[in-house]
Design a protein around this motif. Structure first.
Motif, PDB file in Angstrom:
ATOM      1  N   VAL A  75       0.850  -1.197   0.000  1.00 19.34           N
ATOM      2  CA  VAL A  75       0.000   0.000   0.000  1.00 19.34           C
ATOM      3  C   VAL A  75       0.882   1.244   0.000  1.00 19.34           C
ATOM      4  CG1 VAL A  75      -1.603   1.372   1.403  1.00 19.34           C
ATOM      5  CG2 VAL A  75      -2.011  -1.079   1.101  1.00 19.34           C
ATOM      6  N   GLN A  76       1.886   1.251   0.854  1.00 14.35           N
ATOM      7  CA  GLN A  76       2.791   2.404   0.938  1.00 14.35           C
ATOM      8  C   GLN A  76       3.544   2.617  -0.370  1.00 14.35           C
ATOM      9  OE1 GLN A  76       2.675   4.549   3.463  1.00 14.35           O
ATOM     10  NE2 GLN A  76       1.089   3.213   4.315  1.00 14.35           N
ATOM     11  N   ALA A 117       1.131   4.105  -2.800  1.00  9.86           N
ATOM     12  CA  ALA A 117       0.840   5.496  -2.420  1.00  9.86           C
ATOM     13  C   ALA A 117       1.984   6.422  -2.825  1.00  9.86           C
ATOM     14  CB  ALA A 117       0.567   5.584  -0.924  1.00  9.86           C
ATOM     15  N   LYS A 136       1.801   7.272  -6.231  1.00  7.01           N
ATOM     16  CA  LYS A 136       0.542   7.956  -6.516  1.00  7.01           C
ATOM     17  C   LYS A 136      -0.392   7.111  -7.386  1.00  7.01           C
ATOM     18  CE  LYS A 136       2.559  12.571  -6.024  1.00  7.01           C
ATOM     19  NZ  LYS A 136       2.858  12.364  -4.675  1.00  7.01           N
ATOM     20  N   ASP A 137      -0.358   5.806  -7.159  1.00  8.02           N
ATOM     21  CA  ASP A 137      -1.223   4.878  -7.889  1.00  8.02           C
ATOM     22  C   ASP A 137      -2.361   4.464  -6.952  1.00  8.02           C
ATOM     23  OD1 ASP A 137      -2.442   2.811  -9.303  1.00  8.02           O
ATOM     24  OD2 ASP A 137      -0.543   2.090 -10.128  1.00  8.02           O
ATOM     25  N   THR A 138      -3.400   5.287  -6.933  1.00  2.18           N
ATOM     26  CA  THR A 138      -4.499   5.052  -5.996  1.00  2.18           C
ATOM     27  C   THR A 138      -5.265   3.775  -6.300  1.00  2.18           C
ATOM     28  OG1 THR A 138      -5.941   6.468  -7.316  1.00  2.18           O
ATOM     29  CG2 THR A 138      -4.784   7.500  -5.467  1.00  2.18           C
ATOM     30  N   GLU A 139      -5.330   3.405  -7.557  1.00  2.00           N
ATOM     31  CA  GLU A 139      -6.055   2.180  -7.927  1.00  2.00           C
ATOM     32  C   GLU A 139      -5.393   0.942  -7.314  1.00  2.00           C
ATOM     33  OE1 GLU A 139      -8.137   0.421 -11.919  1.00  2.00           O
ATOM     34  OE2 GLU A 139      -6.178   1.380 -12.151  1.00  2.00           O
ATOM     35  N   ALA A 155      -3.211   0.973  -4.783  1.00  2.00           N
ATOM     36  CA  ALA A 155      -3.244   1.123  -3.323  1.00  2.00           C
ATOM     37  C   ALA A 155      -4.588   0.649  -2.777  1.00  2.00           C
ATOM     38  CB  ALA A 155      -2.991   2.578  -2.928  1.00  2.00           C
ATOM     39  N   GLU A 156      -5.669   1.002  -3.452  1.00  2.00           N
ATOM     40  CA  GLU A 156      -7.003   0.575  -3.001  1.00  2.00           C
ATOM     41  C   GLU A 156      -7.157  -0.942  -3.101  1.00  2.00           C
ATOM     42  OE1 GLU A 156     -10.618   0.738  -1.272  1.00  2.00           O
ATOM     43  OE2 GLU A 156      -9.105   2.310  -1.380  1.00  2.00           O
ATOM     44  N   ARG A 208      -5.378  -2.319  -0.160  1.00  2.00           N
ATOM     45  CA  ARG A 208      -6.132  -2.045   1.078  1.00  2.00           C
ATOM     46  C   ARG A 208      -7.292  -3.025   1.243  1.00  2.00           C
ATOM     47  NH1 ARG A 208      -5.399   3.499  -0.479  1.00  2.00           N
ATOM     48  NH2 ARG A 208      -3.802   4.432   0.833  1.00  2.00           N
TER      49      ARG A 208
END
Length: 78
Positions: free
Chosen positions: A38-39, A42, A45-48, A50-51, A54
């Protein structure tokens, strides 16, 4: 070890209980590992991604909690 043999005599813990302990540890270990992923996502800056990690982490935590609950009830019966 053969899969048809209960190894509880060797470990002192019945296989089904040992397997639950292993499952909980694997889920918790996976949740920790996913935190690093996740880190990493993040920072990139790859939110997809990271989500996704998560959600997988939440599933691992849920699996650990379910396993702990089941293990707790099984060990109290022993």
């Amino acid at each position: 070890m053969t899969s048809g043999t209960d190894t509880g005599d060797v470990t002192g813990t019945r296989d089904k209980d040992y397997n639950l302990v292993w499952y909980v540890e694997a889920c918790l270990s996976n949740a920790l590992r996913l935190e690093a992923y996740v880190q990493d996502a993040a920072r990139a800056k790859d939110t997809e991604v990271a989500e996704l990690f998560r959600k997988a982490q939440a599933d691992s935590r849920k699996g650990a909690e379910l396993g702990k609950k089941l293990l707790r009830s099984r060990l109290q019966e022993s």
